[in-house]
Design a protein around this motif. Sequence first.
Motif, PDB file in Angstrom:
ATOM      1  N   ILE A   1     -25.872 -11.451  31.390  1.00 36.21           N
ATOM      2  CA  ILE A   1     -25.159 -12.118  32.468  1.00 36.21           C
ATOM      3  C   ILE A   1     -24.049 -12.970  31.893  1.00 36.21           C
ATOM      4  N   SER A   2     -22.685 -12.739  32.511  1.00 38.65           N
ATOM      5  CA  SER A   2     -21.579 -13.783  32.208  1.00 38.65           C
ATOM      6  C   SER A   2     -21.150 -14.420  33.338  1.00 38.65           C
ATOM      7  N   LYS A   3     -20.806 -15.620  32.939  1.00 36.13           N
ATOM      8  CA  LYS A   3     -20.112 -16.329  33.906  1.00 36.13           C
ATOM      9  C   LYS A   3     -18.460 -16.030  34.165  1.00 36.13           C
ATOM     10  N   PRO A   4     -18.058 -16.733  35.390  1.00 32.58           N
ATOM     11  CA  PRO A   4     -16.742 -16.281  35.597  1.00 32.58           C
ATOM     12  C   PRO A   4     -15.529 -16.676  34.536  1.00 32.58           C
TER      13      PRO A   4
ATOM     14  N   PRO B   1     -18.942 -21.696  40.396  1.00 28.33           N
ATOM     15  CA  PRO B   1     -18.539 -20.718  41.482  1.00 28.33           C
ATOM     16  C   PRO B   1     -17.439 -19.792  40.895  1.00 28.33           C
ATOM     17  N   GLY B   2     -17.851 -18.588  41.586  1.00 21.75           N
ATOM     18  CA  GLY B   2     -16.904 -17.297  41.145  1.00 21.75           C
ATOM     19  C   GLY B   2     -17.743 -16.049  41.129  1.00 21.75           C
TER      20      GLY B   2
ATOM     21  N   LYS C   1     -22.204  -4.973  37.410  1.00 26.16           N
ATOM     22  CA  LYS C   1     -22.248  -5.330  38.791  1.00 26.16           C
ATOM     23  C   LYS C   1     -21.732  -6.955  38.802  1.00 26.16           C
ATOM     24  N   LEU C   2     -21.014  -6.977  39.964  1.00 25.66           N
ATOM     25  CA  LEU C   2     -20.292  -8.432  40.132  1.00 25.66           C
ATOM     26  C   LEU C   2     -21.309  -9.054  41.349  1.00 25.66           C
ATOM     27  N   ILE C   3     -21.572 -10.342  41.052  1.00 24.41           N
ATOM     28  CA  ILE C   3     -22.270 -11.072  42.259  1.00 24.41           C
ATOM     29  C   ILE C   3     -21.137 -12.497  42.496  1.00 24.41           C
ATOM     30  N   LEU C   4     -20.889 -12.768  43.476  1.00 23.93           N
ATOM     31  CA  LEU C   4     -20.117 -13.949  43.911  1.00 23.93           C
ATOM     32  C   LEU C   4     -21.213 -15.238  43.974  1.00 23.93           C
ATOM     33  N   VAL C   5     -20.858 -16.426  43.084  1.00 24.22           N
ATOM     34  CA  VAL C   5     -21.715 -17.606  43.447  1.00 24.22           C
ATOM     35  C   VAL C   5     -20.717 -18.298  44.136  1.00 24.22           C
ATOM     36  N   GLU C   6     -21.148 -18.785  45.344  1.00 27.90           N
ATOM     37  CA  GLU C   6     -20.167 -19.557  46.475  1.00 27.90           C
ATOM     38  C   GLU C   6     -20.179 -21.011  45.958  1.00 27.90           C
TER      39      GLU C   6
END
Length: 172
Positions: free
Chosen positions: A54-57, A83-84, A99-104
């Motif tokens: 799992i990678s951060k933006p 966020p991102g 897969k991409l997930i968006l952290v608001e």
Amino acid sequence: QGENSNVIKIKQVLKNLAVLLSNLTIIPGSEFFYTVLLYDQSEKEVSGDVLIEISKPDKSLFQKLLAKSGVSNKIFFEYNFTPGYWVIKAVIGELKESKLILVEELEIASFKLENNSLIITNIGNVPYKKSIEVSIGGITDLEKIDLDIGKSREVRLGAPNGEYDIAVNDGN
């Protein structure tokens, strides 16, 4: 004329990898679930251990672990998580799926009364820039707050001697 029977064993070959997500967007302060599924050449589900990254933006690694296929996994996204777009990547052998997930973005602060002060701390993942109402005994004053992530500010409270109800409102 005759009969013959024989048993043929076909070796199971991994052909497909899928990552299922509970949501595509995450509000910080909530749980996120994902499941990795493996399938063989006959589209039957296979069990196995899959490497998860799992990678951060900013592309830095947040977490690396082994997950069992078919088992739901959870991550708790703290208020201050960046966020991102985060990436969840699953790898087993030559099979890969991302897969991409968006952290608001979340602009939120905590308020704590200590002695004669109100301590405001930015616990969100973006700068906290708001005006807050501070009410002491029904008299309201506005304070402009500008805090970077994780920073605090102390506001001295003052009123004549006595007991007062104190309220803080930032619109939320």
